[in-house]
Design an enzyme around this catalytic site. Structure first.
Site, short mmCIF file in Angstrom:
data_model
loop_
_atom_site.label_atom_id
_atom_site.label_comp_id
_atom_site.label_asym_id
_atom_site.label_seq_id
_atom_site.Cartn_x
_atom_site.Cartn_y
_atom_site.Cartn_z
N HIS A 105 -12.15 18.91 3.24
CA HIS A 105 -13.45 18.21 2.73
C HIS A 105 -14.60 18.67 3.04
O HIS A 105 -14.76 19.67 4.15
CB HIS A 105 -13.21 16.76 3.05
N HIS A 117 -17.02 14.64 6.67
CA HIS A 117 -17.19 14.77 8.07
C HIS A 117 -16.61 16.06 8.90
O HIS A 117 -16.20 16.75 8.22
CB HIS A 117 -16.35 13.57 8.75
N GLU A 135 -14.81 21.68 9.00
CA GLU A 135 -13.39 21.95 9.52
C GLU A 135 -12.87 23.30 8.76
O GLU A 135 -12.09 23.77 9.48
CB GLU A 135 -12.56 20.71 9.25
#
Length: 267
Positions: A105, A117, A135
């Protein structure tokens, strides 16, 4: 061929609200099932490309989401969290030919996914050498320290665009597009087919062309949502409190970046 698959849930088809990613919420089982099906699709694509050994990291929240009974015979799975700094690619080593990221994401601070996030909801923004970090970026850099290329990534459109900026040779499949707190998603069937076909195609390409060159030095900055967290994290060895809810950390070894991320984030 030996392939590592790291799987998250916030980039799976259809997911839109944090309730759907929470194992204690009634909405969770549907997206746990979709996460599993997208991982199985990635496995099928890898096997079709010649993979004979697949290691999967269940990399969302508890690390205990994927229905293991649905995995193919050649797959192994890492469940739970050991505490190793490589986190979502725990047990990755130089023996793997490629890394595949499924269900990833957009980064903290981005608008490509209502669930965007970076590692923790306590992070307002993370930067590496001045660039906003996702990430995907963290774990792609971690893989690069081992000489393992990321071959394919699935997730929201914003993430896929960021992937292509890092290396346009990396295969991608966009499952959704964030629109404020909503999302526009492909169907689960289309996502699974896109992932299966995308992984198969990517693993038959020149994997060496998908490698990235790591910088010689790294500057990590983490801006927290709460200034209390920044103050506490500033006591990590080598970290500095930069003010404005932000800490900084510098090193020549990306493993140390991952270690700092591990020990300066609080859930």
């Amino acid at each position: 061929m030996k392939v590592y698959i790291s799987a998250d849930i916030e980039g799976t088809a259809g997911i839109t609200h944090w309730d759907e990613a929470d194992r204690n919420n009634p909405a969770y089982p549907e997206f746990r099932e979709e996460m599993t099906r997208e991982v199985v699709a990635a496995c099928d694509g890898a096997v079709a490309a010649g993979a004979t050994d697949i290691l999967i990291k269940d990399a969302h929240d508890s690390g205990r989401n994927i229905y293991v009974s649905q995995l193919p015979e050649c797959a192994r799975i890492v469940r739970g969290w050991s505490g190793h700094p490589y986190s979502m690619v725990q047990e990755l080593d130089e023996s793997f030919d490629a890394l595949v990221l499924v269900g990833y994401h957009s980064r903290a601070g981005a608008e490509g996914n209502p669930l965007a996030h970076t590692m923790s909801l306590n992070v307002a923004e993370m930067r590496i050498n001045g660039e906003p970090a996702s990430e995907f970026m963290l774990h792609t850099y971690a893989a690069a320290t081992l000489g393992v290329p990321v071959a394919f990534v699935s997730g929201d459109e914003g993430l896929c665009a960021d992937v292509k900026k890092v290396n346009p040779k990396i295969g991608t499949f966009a499952t959704s597009r964030g629109v404020g707190p909503s999302s526009v998603s492909v169907s689960p069937a289309r996502a699974q087919r896109g992932i299966r076909e995308g992984v198969n195609a990517a693993l038959q390409e020149d994997l060496a062309s998908m490698k990235i060159r790591l910088p010689n030095a790294f500057t990590l900055q983490i801006k927290y949502t709460n200034p209390v967290n920044a103050y506490q994290a500033s006591f990590y060895p080598g970290a500095k409190h930069l003010g404005d809810r932000t800490i900084g950390f510098e090193t020549g070894d990306f493993f140390e970046v991952m270690r700092a991320v591990k020990f300066t984030l609080r859930d």
